[in-house]
Motif scaffolding. Sequence first.
Motif, mmCIF file in Angstrom:
data_model
loop_
_atom_site.group_PDB
_atom_site.id
_atom_site.type_symbol
_atom_site.label_atom_id
_atom_site.label_comp_id
_atom_site.label_asym_id
_atom_site.label_seq_id
_atom_site.Cartn_x
_atom_site.Cartn_y
_atom_site.Cartn_z
ATOM 1 N N SER A 40 56.134 0.420 3.451
ATOM 2 C CA SER A 40 55.346 0.738 4.206
ATOM 3 C C SER A 40 53.133 0.218 3.498
ATOM 4 C CB SER A 40 54.767 1.875 3.913
ATOM 5 O OG SER A 40 55.082 2.957 3.018
ATOM 6 N N ALA A 44 52.085 -1.444 6.778
ATOM 7 C CA ALA A 44 50.772 -0.255 7.260
ATOM 8 C C ALA A 44 49.504 -1.507 7.238
ATOM 9 C CB ALA A 44 50.731 0.844 6.180
ATOM 10 N N LEU A 81 54.651 5.811 9.152
ATOM 11 C CA LEU A 81 55.647 4.715 7.468
ATOM 12 C C LEU A 81 55.835 5.691 7.044
ATOM 13 C CD1 LEU A 81 53.835 1.194 9.087
ATOM 14 C CD2 LEU A 81 56.788 1.919 9.433
ATOM 15 N N TYR A 82 54.102 6.069 6.139
ATOM 16 C CA TYR A 82 54.423 6.754 5.055
ATOM 17 C C TYR A 82 54.899 7.893 5.143
ATOM 18 C CZ TYR A 82 51.738 3.234 1.988
ATOM 19 O OH TYR A 82 49.879 2.186 1.763
#
Length: 287
Positions: A40, A44, A81-82
């Motif tokens: 990520s 990201a 994503l995180y």
Amino acid sequence: MDAGQGGHPWRRFRRRMIRNRFGMGALLVLFVLVLAGVLSPIVAPHPPGDANFATVFQRPGTVGYVLGTDNLGRDILSRVLYGIRASLEVGVLAVLIAFVVGVPAGLLAGAFRTADVIASRGTDLLLAFPFLIMAIGVAAILGPSLMIAAVAIGIGAVPSILRVMRVETARIISLDYVTAARAQGAGTLRILSHYVLPNAASSLIVRATVIMPGAILGESTLSFLGLGIQPPMPSLGGMLADAQQYAEQAPWMAVVPGAAIVLICLSFNTLGDALRDALDVQVVSRD
């Protein structure tokens, strides 16, 4: 598993897994999600905490914002994503804590009568406290954070691992080959380490896939209530909490993290069912 039927156990397991389309699909989805979470910081498109009031409530599909933005103009894809990464971290930590406590306790409970009584009373005590009540108490004492959420969830999962390990230990030490090994001078420690643990590994692996989605849901619940992962660190539960008051104006703020939670949990449950079938594991209990 019986090595005398269908060839080598590993080959039989691999063949059964490959034939299970849902299990392989779930494994592929989890591989992609884990890879996306681990990478990520690289994949990201935007820093997850960067607010941009010029891009508030951008709809999914907007150039530069594939899944849209939230009420502060933060990129939802980056935050999801995180958030997946944080959820998986909590899940893995919770499973490790449950294993570190539950496996030794289950071994002792299955091998010794006195330990069984103590472990049973301890399990009853843990089960007497609802998960949220215990988690709230832990967070109130130690403060909310990712690690505290993992500890609270891991403690709540200990009875599940302990019960599986206790039943497997009692079953395996009653088998003829273990009785023969004991007659040849094998001590209790050797029997537990060389016979019980290796043969109980299949059941423990399957149980881990059952605990993981529960841990992820638990983390999301705690974060939703403000008792888990704290801002500015993104979490899927925290994103759902932020989306409450914008449900009509920006429904994607809730749909995207909610879909991520469902996808992760469904994939783990499907993989767990596939592993159970491939390993011939009898489920002791589904708490």
